[in-house]
Design an enzyme around this catalytic site. Structure first.
Site, short mmCIF file in Angstrom:
data_model
loop_
_atom_site.label_atom_id
_atom_site.label_comp_id
_atom_site.label_asym_id
_atom_site.label_seq_id
_atom_site.Cartn_x
_atom_site.Cartn_y
_atom_site.Cartn_z
N HIS A 5 0.80 -1.23 0.00
CA HIS A 5 0.00 0.00 0.00
C HIS A 5 0.83 1.27 0.00
CE1 HIS A 5 0.91 0.04 4.31
NE2 HIS A 5 0.55 1.30 4.30
C1 UD1 Z 1 -2.35 5.69 5.60
C2 UD1 Z 1 -1.10 6.26 6.26
C3 UD1 Z 1 0.01 5.21 6.23
C4 UD1 Z 1 -0.45 3.89 6.80
C5 UD1 Z 1 -1.72 3.46 6.06
C6 UD1 Z 1 -2.27 2.15 6.57
C7 UD1 Z 1 -0.62 8.67 6.06
C8 UD1 Z 1 0.19 9.67 5.36
N1 UD1 Z 1 -0.58 7.41 5.58
O1 UD1 Z 1 -2.05 5.47 4.23
O2 UD1 Z 1 1.10 5.67 7.00
O3 UD1 Z 1 0.56 2.93 6.64
O4 UD1 Z 1 -2.72 4.49 6.23
O5 UD1 Z 1 -3.28 1.69 5.73
O6 UD1 Z 1 -1.27 9.00 7.02
N2 UD1 Z 1 -9.40 4.63 1.20
C9 UD1 Z 1 -10.62 3.98 1.14
N3 UD1 Z 1 -11.22 3.61 2.32
C10 UD1 Z 1 -10.67 3.88 3.51
C11 UD1 Z 1 -9.44 4.56 3.57
C12 UD1 Z 1 -8.82 4.91 2.41
O7 UD1 Z 1 -11.15 3.73 0.07
O8 UD1 Z 1 -11.28 3.52 4.54
C13 UD1 Z 1 -8.74 4.98 -0.07
C14 UD1 Z 1 -9.01 6.38 -0.49
O9 UD1 Z 1 -9.19 6.39 -1.85
C15 UD1 Z 1 -7.75 7.12 -0.14
C16 UD1 Z 1 -6.68 6.05 -0.26
O10 UD1 Z 1 -7.34 4.84 0.10
O11 UD1 Z 1 -7.52 8.21 -0.97
C17 UD1 Z 1 -5.50 6.26 0.65
O12 UD1 Z 1 -5.92 6.48 2.00
P1 UD1 Z 1 -5.07 7.46 2.96
O13 UD1 Z 1 -5.69 7.49 4.30
O14 UD1 Z 1 -4.82 8.75 2.26
O15 UD1 Z 1 -3.67 6.79 3.02
P2 UD1 Z 1 -3.20 5.27 3.14
O16 UD1 Z 1 -2.54 4.91 1.87
O17 UD1 Z 1 -4.26 4.38 3.66
#
Ligand code: UD1
Length: 353
Positions: free
Chosen positions: A208
């Site tokens: 991820h």
């Molecule tokens: C975040 C953390 C990372 C951690 C990871 C665990 C930061 C900078 N990053 O990254 O350190 O290792 O979480 O998973 O804080 N999305 C969904 N559903 C959800 C959550 C996210 O669909 O419940 C999708 C969204 O499109 C979003 C993307 O995943 O834009 C990324 O989510 P985001 O919270 O920005 O960062 P992670 O990659 O999950």
């Protein structure tokens, strides 16, 4: 005596297993009043509520619903929303965990509201400032009043940055507390049968990190190599990775894509697999604890103890197939013993009263 009010801030999947043991340990004492503040950075059932259920946390006391967005958007939204709650409650202590955007945002907000801030999982450094988490770690540590470290390298990093020794306390790895607390339930899971897998006969893959999954070319290069590993490769798909993988749809027959798993089911898979290929931070630690070989698709790690003492090795797409021939045996680092929350409670009895 008035109970000490404590906010436990959580936001994203890896945070929930860090606050749960502490929440339960604080609740057992009648001198603390812990509240769970969920910023909502992760919000899908499988990324959030399923963890609350498995970890016995019920529902958060406050849910800030900040959702997805750019770094600035997430950080700003957490600060604006959490400020109101912090001003209203005036907690005696705000505990932030890990290194996600909400960790840093809540720490800054709390500190500017003159609250005492504790960082749980302090001192970890990858020394790679291209990683958003490294910026979150450095900023959070620089303003925290209490720095609870999981391993001795954390103490060394903080001391090298000029943090006063009195603020730093080695407490061990809180995530291992969650595993120990739930090990018997993990052992009762039926996920291997459901997925027609045999113990020791499959590989777990998780990806991820933006550096691995945000570019189609990079992800495709990794998948092409992973496909060559013999046997079943189980790939629980993070929503971030799904976005890119959907557009390339090139999964080989031995790669089995599944939805993100709950904590109990996922830990059952990790405990029973032959080895793990990952870019996660937490899984590097969980595999070290379980003695399962781990191959981490990253140039560096903020958790070097998993390499020095544990089963972890850093790999890249080019050397992965060679490296998996040599699986490391490791040992469990000191204080990764399921008693970290107990040590924190003892420490809080000293510093909050
Ligand atoms: C975040 C953390 C990372 C951690 C990871 C665990 C930061 C900078 N990053 O990254 O350190 O290792 O979480 O998973 O804080 N999305 C969904 N559903 C959800 C959550 C996210 O669909 O419940 C999708 C969204 O499109 C979003 C993307 O995943 O834009 C990324 O989510 P985001 O919270 O920005 O960062 P992670 O990659 O999950």
């Amino acid at each position: 005596m008035k109970k000490k009010s404590i906010h436990l801030i959580c936001a994203a999947r890896p945070n929930f297993m860090k606050i749960a043991p502490l929440y339960h340990a604080l609740k057992k004492e009648n001198i603390f009043e812990p509240k769970i503040i969920h910023t909502g950075q992760h919000y899908d059932y499988q990324m959030s509520q399923s963890f609350f259920n498995d970890l016995g946390l019920g529902s958060p006391d406050e849910f800030l619903e900040i959702g997805s967005g750019s770094h600035a958007e997430q950080t700003g939204k957490v600060m604006i929303s959490y400020e109101k709650i912090c001003e209203r409650d005036k907690p005696d202590l705000v505990v932030v965990v890990g290194d996600v955007n909400s960790t840093m945002a809540a720490a800054i907000t709390a500190k500017k509201n003159h609250r005492k801030v504790a960082h749980l999982e302090a001192g970890l450094r990858s020394f790679d400032r291209e990683m958003p988490e490294e910026i979150n770690r450095i900023l959070t540590d620089s303003i925290s009043d209490i720095l609870w470290t999981p391993s001795i390298d954390g103490n060394e990093n903080l001391e090298n940055e000029g943090v006063a020794k009195e603020k730093i306390k080695l407490v061990g790895n809180i995530m291992i507390d969650s595993f120990c607390m739930l090990e018997s339930k993990i052992n009762q899971q039926n996920v291997l049968n459901e997925l027609v897998l045999k113990k020791g006969n499959f590989v777990v893959l998780t990806l991820h990190r933006p550096s691995n999954v945000d570019s189609v070319e990079t992800l495709e290069k990794i998948i092409r190599k992973v496909e060559k590993i013999e046997g079943t490769i189980l790939f629980p798909l993070h929503p971030r990775t799904r976005k890119v993988l959907d557009s390339i749809s090139l999964i080989g027959k031995n790669i089995k894509v599944i939805d993100p798993q709950s904590y109990l089911r996922f830990m059952s898979l990790v405990k029973n697999c032959s080895f793990v290929v990952t870019d996660s931070g937490g899984i590097q630690e969980e595999t070290t604890y379980l003695g399962i070989p781990c191959f981490t698709l990253r140039d560096n790690t903020e958790r070097p103890i998993t390499i020095i003492k544990g089963t972890n090795q850093l790999v890249n797409a080019d050397n992965l197939l060679d490296k998996i021939k040599d699986k490391k045996k490791g040992e469990i680092p000191p204080l990764w013993d399921g008693k970290t929350a107990e040590r924190i409670v003892l420490h809080l009895k000293e510093v909050l009263f």
